[in-house]
Design an enzyme around this catalytic site. Structure first.
Site, PDB file in Angstrom:
ATOM      1  N   ASN A   9       0.838  -1.193   0.000  1.00 35.89           N
ATOM      2  CA  ASN A   9       0.000   0.000   0.000  1.00 35.89           C
ATOM      3  C   ASN A   9       0.873   1.241   0.000  1.00 35.89           C
ATOM      4  O   ASN A   9       1.976   1.238   0.535  1.00 35.89           O
ATOM      5  CB  ASN A   9      -0.978  -0.005   1.181  1.00 35.89           C
ATOM      6  CG  ASN A   9      -0.399   0.683   2.406  1.00 35.89           C
ATOM      7  OD1 ASN A   9      -0.423   1.906   2.508  1.00 35.89           O
ATOM      8  ND2 ASN A   9       0.152  -0.112   3.324  1.00 35.89           N
ATOM      9  N   ASN A  67       3.712   7.562  15.002  1.00 38.42           N
ATOM     10  CA  ASN A  67       4.065   6.882  13.762  1.00 38.42           C
ATOM     11  C   ASN A  67       5.318   7.557  13.218  1.00 38.42           C
ATOM     12  O   ASN A  67       5.237   8.642  12.632  1.00 38.42           O
ATOM     13  CB  ASN A  67       2.887   6.971  12.779  1.00 38.42           C
ATOM     14  CG  ASN A  67       3.204   6.299  11.455  1.00 38.42           C
ATOM     15  OD1 ASN A  67       4.301   5.790  11.255  1.00 38.42           O
ATOM     16  ND2 ASN A  67       2.242   6.295  10.549  1.00 38.42           N
ATOM     17  N   CYS A  98       6.086   5.517   8.697  1.00 39.84           N
ATOM     18  CA  CYS A  98       5.351   5.381   7.436  1.00 39.84           C
ATOM     19  C   CYS A  98       6.324   5.504   6.263  1.00 39.84           C
ATOM     20  O   CYS A  98       7.019   6.511   6.133  1.00 39.84           O
ATOM     21  CB  CYS A  98       4.266   6.438   7.300  1.00 39.84           C
ATOM     22  SG  CYS A  98       3.405   6.275   5.722  1.00 39.84           S
ATOM     23  N   GLY A 148       1.572  -9.380   9.841  1.00 39.58           N
ATOM     24  CA  GLY A 148       1.146 -10.633   9.238  1.00 39.58           C
ATOM     25  C   GLY A 148       0.360 -11.557  10.143  1.00 39.58           C
ATOM     26  O   GLY A 148       0.241 -12.749   9.856  1.00 39.58           O
TER      27      GLY A 148
HETATM   28  C1  FMN Z   1      -3.885  -0.151   3.957  1.00 40.86           C
HETATM   29  C2  FMN Z   1      -2.951   0.081   5.101  1.00 40.86           C
HETATM   30  C3  FMN Z   1      -2.926   1.332   5.728  1.00 40.86           C
HETATM   31  C4  FMN Z   1      -2.061   1.566   6.798  1.00 40.86           C
HETATM   32  N1  FMN Z   1      -2.086   2.781   7.416  1.00 40.86           N
HETATM   33  C5  FMN Z   1      -1.293   3.001   8.506  1.00 40.86           C
HETATM   34  C6  FMN Z   1      -1.390   4.232   9.217  1.00 40.86           C
HETATM   35  O1  FMN Z   1      -2.183   5.131   8.905  1.00 40.86           O
HETATM   36  N2  FMN Z   1      -0.562   4.387  10.294  1.00 40.86           N
HETATM   37  C7  FMN Z   1       0.314   3.418  10.716  1.00 40.86           C
HETATM   38  O2  FMN Z   1       1.010   3.627  11.717  1.00 40.86           O
HETATM   39  N3  FMN Z   1       0.390   2.225  10.058  1.00 40.86           N
HETATM   40  C8  FMN Z   1      -0.389   2.001   8.972  1.00 40.86           C
HETATM   41  N4  FMN Z   1      -0.336   0.783   8.338  1.00 40.86           N
HETATM   42  C9  FMN Z   1       0.579  -0.259   8.829  1.00 40.86           C
HETATM   43  C10 FMN Z   1      -0.149  -1.233   9.755  1.00 40.86           C
HETATM   44  O3  FMN Z   1      -0.619  -0.580  10.918  1.00 40.86           O
HETATM   45  C11 FMN Z   1       0.777  -2.402  10.171  1.00 40.86           C
HETATM   46  O4  FMN Z   1       1.889  -1.895  10.891  1.00 40.86           O
HETATM   47  C12 FMN Z   1       1.279  -3.202   8.973  1.00 40.86           C
HETATM   48  O5  FMN Z   1       0.279  -3.313   7.979  1.00 40.86           O
HETATM   49  C13 FMN Z   1       1.765  -4.609   9.360  1.00 40.86           C
HETATM   50  O6  FMN Z   1       0.726  -5.370   9.919  1.00 40.86           O
HETATM   51  P1  FMN Z   1      -0.166  -6.445   9.061  1.00 40.86           P
HETATM   52  O7  FMN Z   1       0.811  -7.316   8.335  1.00 40.86           O
HETATM   53  O8  FMN Z   1      -0.976  -7.154  10.100  1.00 40.86           O
HETATM   54  O9  FMN Z   1      -0.997  -5.638   8.117  1.00 40.86           O
HETATM   55  C14 FMN Z   1      -1.195   0.532   7.257  1.00 40.86           C
HETATM   56  C15 FMN Z   1      -1.233  -0.719   6.625  1.00 40.86           C
HETATM   57  C16 FMN Z   1      -2.085  -0.963   5.573  1.00 40.86           C
HETATM   58  C17 FMN Z   1      -2.114  -2.310   4.925  1.00 40.86           C
END
Ligand code: FMN
Length: 304
Positions: free
Chosen positions: A70, A128, A131, A245
């Site tokens: 993303n 955060n 990012c 994940g």
């Molecule tokens: C579509 C999307 C939007 C995200 N937006 C943010 C965000 O606004 N702030 C943030 O700290 N992390 C954001 N993340 C990161 C997630 O919070 C997380 O750290 C990352 O996706 C890993 O976890 P997962 O594998 O369970 O998705 C985003 C992830 C995805 C997929």
């Protein structure tokens, strides 16, 4: 046998250790149609910035093997809107609310911390600094231990709320960054944010994302995340929120064994809207099947 799933995180008491990962749950509106959001350990809101941000150009999401990329770019309506519209909605669920913030500069992080002072219903701030999809701020702070320390110190100086710092995996030595933010006053760390990746359409020869690169999330990143949680758990003495994940209760349990006190669920929410509830139930079942009575009996218990 009853099982105790409650944990204390940076001074906040959670009835269970499962929460959404920032940016994958909005303010919970869509999910409230699928389950009682009040069953979660906490809500973590999408990153809010001082001023509204439009985010990056579409396409900003693409599927990859065992994951997704993303490049949303922290699209949000800004702090004023958040305080007026999203926070009051989230308060209804009567669970702790963790507000995730980002800024382009140290001063912006400091300003948001000041603006959140005394606001009802904010249980903690998550910084955060990780990012990967924005030009200024974000990962620029999280990839340098000196800047990570400075931004944490600036936030610490401007808030009495519990402070969680969200770390990036896009560094060689994540323990060094964790040490820096804890020395500057972080009460907890959360990890990992997404890993920078790229995907190319072989028919058009063009990158799949308009931004060219994006953040990889989902099952593909879990082993990296577990390794990093394990390393950080041996380095700092603050609670860790494990992220990366997690699709099932079994995945979450790996993170507890590696040293996480709580877990946050991201990509799984897009695939199965009730994933977090299934994970809470599954953790409870895992413990009771083994005659364990408390989630804390798992934390950091990997046998080496
Ligand atoms: C579509 C999307 C939007 C995200 N937006 C943010 C965000 O606004 N702030 C943030 O700290 N992390 C954001 N993340 C990161 C997630 O919070 C997380 O750290 C990352 O996706 C890993 O976890 P997962 O594998 O369970 O998705 C985003 C992830 C995805 C997929």
């Amino acid at each position: 046998m009853s099982v105790n799933l409650s944990v204390t995180l940076a001074g906040i008491k959670l009835k269970n250790p499962v929460m959404p990962a920032s940016g994958t749950f909005g303010a919970g509106r869509e999910f409230s149609e699928f389950f009682d959001v009040g069953r979660l350990g906490a809500i973590v809101a999408k990153t809010v910035t001082l001023k509204p941000r439009e985010g990056n150009m579409p396409p900003r999401i693409c599927e990859t093997t065992s994951g997704m990329l993303n490049s949303i770019g922290l699209q949000n309506e800004g702090l004023e809107y958040f305080l007026k519209h999203d926070l009051p909605y989230m308060r209804k669920f009567k669970i702790p609310i963790i507000v995730n913030i980002a800024g382009n500069t140290l001063e912006e992080y400091a300003q948001i911390c000041r603006d959140l002072k005394g606001i009802e219903g904010v249980s903690a701030i998550e910084l955060n600094i990780s990012c990967p999809n924005i030009k200024a701020g974000g990962i620029a702070f999280g990839a340098s231990s000196r800047l990570a320390e400075q931004v944490t110190a600036a936030a610490r100086y401007n808030t009495d709320l519990p402070l969680i710092v969200k770390l990036t995996p896009n560094v060689y030595n994540i323990s060094k960054i964790a040490r820096a933010v804890v020395s500057a006053g972080a009460d907890a760390v959360s990890l990992i944010n997404t890993l920078v990746g790229m995907s190319i359409d072989i028919n058009t020869f063009k990158p799949q994302l308009a931004n060219y690169t994006g953040g990889l999330s989902g099952p593909a990143i879990k082993p990296v995340a577990v390794r990093m949680v394990w390393e950080v758990a041996q380095t700092v003495n603050v609670p860790i929120i494990g992220i990366g994940g997690i699709m099932t209760a079994e995945d979450a349990i790996e993170f507890f064994l590696a040293g996480a006190t709580a877990v946050a669920i991201g990509t799984a929410n897009f695939i199965n809207p009730t994933a977090m509830i299934d994970i809470i139930n599954g953790i409870e079942r895992f413990l009771s099947e083994r005659g364990l009575t408390d989630i804390r009996q798992l934390v950091g218990k990997v046998r080496l």
